[in-house]
Scaffold this active site. Structure first.
Site, mmCIF file in Angstrom:
data_model
loop_
_atom_site.group_PDB
_atom_site.id
_atom_site.type_symbol
_atom_site.label_atom_id
_atom_site.label_comp_id
_atom_site.label_asym_id
_atom_site.label_seq_id
_atom_site.Cartn_x
_atom_site.Cartn_y
_atom_site.Cartn_z
ATOM 1 C CB THR A 44 -0.795 0.083 1.255
ATOM 2 O OG1 THR A 44 -1.514 -1.133 1.376
ATOM 3 C CG2 THR A 44 -1.859 1.192 1.250
ATOM 4 C CE1 TYR A 131 2.510 -8.576 2.302
ATOM 5 C CE2 TYR A 131 4.065 -6.815 1.662
ATOM 6 C CZ TYR A 131 2.795 -7.115 1.535
ATOM 7 O OH TYR A 131 1.800 -6.473 0.847
ATOM 8 C CE LYS A 165 -15.369 -13.457 2.123
ATOM 9 N NZ LYS A 165 -15.413 -12.184 2.631
#
Length: 297
Positions: A44, A131, A165
């Site tokens: 980001t 990461y 999910k």
């Protein structure tokens, strides 16, 4: 520092350089909300588009304006030599931790990735977060490799991609990884749409894109999940589903950059070329979503 909400702000920039005033403005939103940590120069933060001097300046600003909140600095780069230089810069500037992804042009092997982390951790005096971001690095960690790296000195967290999910599958995934790493190394979820289920499934941290712009709602989700209020956390995340769909459609970086521009927090453009922001149709769609969600901070 590797628990709770770690907020990752944009590094606003254009072809003339970094917009320092806008970056400081974003940092102040995070310190006002009292996020658990601040992560700069991750994906980001557009680290790959910045040179060493620019990255050092972003590092210095983040540490200067963090108001006591721990700061984690991304040190990823193509060459190990450059990673070591960036690690040295971050540590000298006062970083509380560093974030490292196995960035490469050529496809890396597991031995090469382990060697990278082994070499870098030998030079560190601060903790490191691994990461794991296959969508950008195109490298997929095996759980065995994560376990091997997690045993290196200074490794204290693993930033994993989004979990499944459904909660049962998410718990299975987290437990599968946890079987390879000790409990002094935290597991943090990324992929904002999966944060609530990841935290409910046993992740200790959320490494958040949206948290770098709207820390308050992300803190609420984090606090709810870590306090065992799983239904509440899922409901709060579901409220943001229109944003998660925009992230999936256009990419989280482009969406949060557009939001920051539309809210007057940064200039326009705020991304480095050749990256381009959202077109007008997407911006209108995004504006309607922001109005309906009534997001403030």
């Amino acid at each position: 520092m590797f628990t709770g909400l770690s907020a990752f702000p944009l590094t606003p920039m254009n072809e003339s350089g970094i917009d320092e005033k806008a970056f400081i403005r974003l940092l102040k939103r995070l310190t006002s909300a009292r996020v658990d940590s601040i992560g700069v120069l991750g994906s980001t933060g557009s680290y790959v588009y910045l040179n060493r001097e620019e990255r050092l300046r972003v590092t210095q600003l983040a540490i200067e304006y963090a108001e006591g909140i721990p700061v984690m600095i991304g040190i990823s780069s193509l060459r190990t030599r450059d990673v070591l230089q960036l690690a040295e810069d971050a540590q000298k500037a006062g970083a509380n931790g560093v974030l490292l992804a196995p960035v490469s042009y050529q496809q890396l092997t597991e031995d090469e990735v382990f060697s990278l982390y082994e070499t870098v951790t030998k030079s560190l005096t601060v903790p490191l977060c691994v990461y794991d971001n296959p969508s950008t690095t195109h490298f997929r960690f095996s759980d065995e490799l994560h376990g091997k790296i997690a045993r290196l000195r200074h490794v204290r967290s693993i930033k994993i991609p989004g979990v499944p999910k459904d909660l049962v599958s998410a718990k299975e995934r987290v437990e599968q990884l946890r079987a390879h790493i000790s409990y002094d190394v935290t597991i943090g979820v990324s992929g904002d749409a999966y944060a609530a289920v990841g935290l409910n499934a046993g992740c200790e941290a959320w490494y958040s894109v949206l948290g770098g712009l709207y820390p308050d709602i992300c803190l609420k989700i984090t606090r709810s999940a870590l306090a065992g209020r799983s239904v509440e956390a899922e409901s709060q995340s579901a409220h943001l589903d229109p944003l998660w769909k925009m992230f999936q459609k256009y990419g989280s970086l482009r969406v949060v950059a557009a939001v920051a521009e539309m809210q007057g927090l940064t200039g326009n453009p705020s991304l480095p070329l050749p990256l381009q922001g959202l077109n007008e149709i997407a911006r209108r769609e995004l504006a309607d979503i922001l109005t309906s969600l009534e997001l403030d901070r």
